[in-house]
Design an enzyme around this catalytic site. Structure first.
Site, mmCIF file in Angstrom:
data_model
loop_
_atom_site.group_PDB
_atom_site.id
_atom_site.type_symbol
_atom_site.label_atom_id
_atom_site.label_comp_id
_atom_site.label_asym_id
_atom_site.label_seq_id
_atom_site.Cartn_x
_atom_site.Cartn_y
_atom_site.Cartn_z
ATOM 1 N N ASP A 109 0.868 -1.173 0.000
ATOM 2 C CA ASP A 109 0.000 0.000 0.000
ATOM 3 C C ASP A 109 0.913 1.233 0.000
ATOM 4 O O ASP A 109 1.404 1.648 -1.051
ATOM 5 C CB ASP A 109 -0.899 -0.109 1.240
ATOM 6 C CG ASP A 109 -1.944 0.975 1.336
ATOM 7 O OD1 ASP A 109 -2.490 1.361 0.302
ATOM 8 O OD2 ASP A 109 -2.231 1.440 2.453
ATOM 9 N N GLY A 111 3.858 1.226 1.099
ATOM 10 C CA GLY A 111 5.200 0.693 0.863
ATOM 11 C C GLY A 111 6.069 0.718 2.113
ATOM 12 O O GLY A 111 7.183 0.186 2.105
ATOM 13 N N THR A 113 5.841 -0.808 5.106
ATOM 14 C CA THR A 113 6.130 -2.094 5.752
ATOM 15 C C THR A 113 7.271 -2.814 5.038
ATOM 16 O O THR A 113 8.261 -3.197 5.659
ATOM 17 C CB THR A 113 4.868 -2.998 5.745
ATOM 18 O OG1 THR A 113 3.798 -2.264 6.317
ATOM 19 C CG2 THR A 113 5.098 -4.278 6.527
ATOM 20 N N LYS A 137 -0.964 -1.793 -4.696
ATOM 21 C CA LYS A 137 -1.761 -0.564 -4.901
ATOM 22 C C LYS A 137 -0.779 0.566 -5.172
ATOM 23 O O LYS A 137 -0.513 1.381 -4.282
ATOM 24 C CB LYS A 137 -2.561 -0.239 -3.624
ATOM 25 C CG LYS A 137 -3.758 -1.121 -3.370
ATOM 26 C CD LYS A 137 -4.744 -0.477 -2.407
ATOM 27 C CE LYS A 137 -4.428 -0.818 -0.978
ATOM 28 N NZ LYS A 137 -5.524 -0.458 -0.043
HETATM 29 P P1 IMP Z 1 1.986 -0.498 3.740
HETATM 30 O O1 IMP Z 1 3.062 -0.524 4.775
HETATM 31 O O2 IMP Z 1 1.200 0.761 3.758
HETATM 32 O O3 IMP Z 1 2.451 -0.864 2.365
HETATM 33 O O4 IMP Z 1 0.902 -1.498 4.208
HETATM 34 C C1 IMP Z 1 1.027 -2.793 4.148
HETATM 35 C C2 IMP Z 1 0.043 -3.479 5.077
HETATM 36 O O5 IMP Z 1 -1.162 -2.732 5.277
HETATM 37 C C3 IMP Z 1 -0.354 -4.752 4.420
HETATM 38 O O6 IMP Z 1 0.549 -5.771 4.725
HETATM 39 C C4 IMP Z 1 -1.742 -4.972 4.949
HETATM 40 O O7 IMP Z 1 -1.669 -5.688 6.158
HETATM 41 C C5 IMP Z 1 -2.288 -3.584 5.209
HETATM 42 N N1 IMP Z 1 -3.156 -3.134 4.095
HETATM 43 C C6 IMP Z 1 -2.883 -2.229 3.146
HETATM 44 N N2 IMP Z 1 -3.899 -2.082 2.281
HETATM 45 C C7 IMP Z 1 -4.858 -2.944 2.685
HETATM 46 C C8 IMP Z 1 -6.166 -3.285 2.173
HETATM 47 O O8 IMP Z 1 -6.651 -2.772 1.152
HETATM 48 N N3 IMP Z 1 -6.831 -4.228 2.885
HETATM 49 C C9 IMP Z 1 -6.342 -4.821 4.003
HETATM 50 N N4 IMP Z 1 -5.120 -4.559 4.496
HETATM 51 C C10 IMP Z 1 -4.398 -3.610 3.852
#
Ligand code: IMP
Ligand code: MG
Length: 182
Positions: A109, A111, A113, A137
Site C-alpha cells: 500500500d 510501501g 512495511t 496498490k
Molecule cells: P503499507 O506498509 O502501507 O504498504 O501497508 C502494508 C500493510 O497494510 C499490508 O501488509 C496490509 O496488512 C495492510 N493493508 C494495506 N492495504 C490494505 C487493504 O486494502 N486491505 C487490508 N489490508 C491492507
C-alpha cells in the site's frame, strides 16, 4: 464458490478476484520461483498476519526444496488507515546469509512495511532478496518501493479476504473483495 455468511457479505461491494483466478496466478508464480531457484537454498519469508493464506498456497505451488519462516509487522491499526509507523513484532530465527530469500507479502500500500523489512533483511546479507506480493496498490505509495512481482495490481480500493482483514475480520473469505464501510 464457497458459501459465505450474510454478515460478511453485507460490507462486500464486489468480488475482485475469484478463488480460481487467485489459484491460477499462484500456480504460475510457484512455477517461476521453482525454475529460478532450482538447486539453490531457498527461504520463503512471509509477513503475518495478512500473508498467511497466500504463503500456504504459494509454498505448495513451489516444487523445489525450500524453508519457510514468518515475521510479524504492524503498520495498520484498526480500520482502513495506515498509521505510518512500522514495528517488527516477531522476527525470523534463521541466519539468512546462506539463503536466497523471497519475501511473500499480501499487499503493498504505502510501501512502508516492506521498505522497512527489506532494509532490515538486507543488513543480514542473504544470497539474494526479492519480494513477491499478492496485491499491489501503486497509487498509494508514500515511499519509493516496488515488488519484484505483483500477482494483481489494483486501484485505491480497500480490499478484504484471502488473508486480508478489516479490523481483523474477513481474513477467511476465500476470494479478494472490495470492502465498503456502508
Ligand atoms: P503499507 O506498509 O502501507 O504498504 O501497508 C502494508 C500493510 O497494510 C499490508 O501488509 C496490509 O496488512 C495492510 N493493508 C494495506 N492495504 C490494505 C487493504 O486494502 N486491505 C487490508 N489490508 C491492507
Ligand atoms: Mg501484511
Amino acid at each position: 464458490m464457497s458459501a459465505v455468511h450474510s454478515d460478511m457479505k453485507s460490507n462486500i461491494k464486489r468480488v475482485l478476484f475469484t478463488e480460481q483466478e487467485i489459484k491460477e496466478k499462484i500456480a504460475e508464480t510457484g512455477r517461476e520461483i521453482s525454475e529460478k531457484y532450482d538447486g539453490k537454498p531457498l527461504l520463503l519469508v512471509s509477513i503475518l498476519n495478512g500473508a498467511f493464506i497466500f504463503m500456504a498456497d504459494l509454498c505448495r505451488a513451489v516444487t523445489i526444496p525450500c524453508e519457510i519462516a514468518f515475521m510479524c509487522a504492524k503498520s495498520y491499526y484498526a480500520g482502513t488507515e495506515s498509521c505510518g509507523e512500522v514495528t517488527i513484532t516477531k522476527d525470523i530465527a534463521q541466519d539468512i546469509s546462506g539463503f536466497h530469500v523471497v519475501i511473500v507479502e499480501d499487499i503493498i500500500d504505502t510501501g512502508r512495511t516492506l521498505a522497512a523489512i527489506v532494509e532490515l533483511l538486507k543488513k543480514r546479507s542473504p544470497l539474494s532478496l526479492e519480494v513477491v506480493t499478492l496485491l499491489d496498490k501503486p497509487s498509494r505509495r508514500v515511499v519509493d518501493f516496488n515488488a519484484d512481482k505483483a500477482l494483481f495490481t489494483i486501484p485505491d480500493y480497500f480490499v478484504v479476504g484471502y488473508g486480508l482483514d478489516c479490523g481483523e475480520k474477513y481474513r477467511n473469505l476465500p476470494y479478494i473483495a472490495e470492502y465498503s464501510a456502508e
